[in-house]
Write a protein that holds these residues in place. Structure first.
Motif, PDB file in Angstrom:
ATOM      1  N   GLN A 189      27.628 -35.248  12.432  1.00 48.21           N
ATOM      2  CA  GLN A 189      28.103 -35.369  11.068  1.00 48.21           C
ATOM      3  C   GLN A 189      29.196 -36.438  11.000  1.00 48.21           C
ATOM      4  O   GLN A 189      29.968 -36.623  11.933  1.00 48.21           O
ATOM      5  CB  GLN A 189      28.636 -34.035  10.565  1.00 48.21           C
ATOM      6  N   ASP A 199      28.191 -29.572  14.919  1.00 51.94           N
ATOM      7  CA  ASP A 199      27.377 -30.774  14.793  1.00 51.94           C
ATOM      8  C   ASP A 199      28.230 -32.028  14.900  1.00 51.94           C
ATOM      9  O   ASP A 199      28.907 -32.410  13.964  1.00 51.94           O
ATOM     10  CB  ASP A 199      26.642 -30.744  13.458  1.00 51.94           C
ATOM     11  N   ASP A 204      29.745 -36.546   5.642  1.00 49.69           N
ATOM     12  CA  ASP A 204      29.312 -35.177   5.375  1.00 49.69           C
ATOM     13  C   ASP A 204      30.517 -34.298   5.044  1.00 49.69           C
ATOM     14  O   ASP A 204      30.395 -33.300   4.345  1.00 49.69           O
ATOM     15  CB  ASP A 204      28.597 -34.614   6.608  1.00 49.69           C
TER      16      ASP A 204
END
Length: 117
Positions: free
Chosen positions: A6, A3, A90
């Protein structure tokens, strides 16, 4: 890496870092350029020109750098905790201000962690 959306926060407690913090901040942003990255620098009331060097870094990268200047020296642990409190990422990486661990090694750590999610 799963991802790319993030955010990666890199917390740097800084003390007597006038000769390294500017170069370190720029190198981190270069090495982590494939990620949304924020750098949180916590100046632990450094008696040298660390503050001035941090302000130069903020001028160059105002969106990526958060800066906390503590009113008194509270020690590395408490400076890190202040940085963690203000991080929005994150994922959070804590780095020393003196290249003890190169940013390239932090990227390896992050890539390994992301590959094992």
């Amino acid at each position: 890496m799963k991802d790319f959306n993030q955010t990666i926060s890199i917390v740097i407690p800084a003390f007597k870092a006038e000769h390294s913090i500017f170069r370190l901040g720029n190198e981190i942003l270069k090495i982590f350029s494939n990620f949304k990255t924020e750098i949180v620098i916590v100046n632990d009331c450094s008696p040298d020109n660390t503050h001035k060097e941090c302000l130069k870094l903020i001028d160059e990268h105002p969106k990526e750098i958060s800066y906390i200047k503590l009113a008194k020296n509270v020690g590395e642990h408490n400076a890190v905790m202040a940085g963690l409190k203000h991080s929005r990422g994150d994922w959070i990486i804590i780095m020393d201000d003196d290249f003890q661990n190169p940013p390239s090694e932090a990227l390896k750590l992050l890539n390994y962690s992301l590959s094992n999610q």
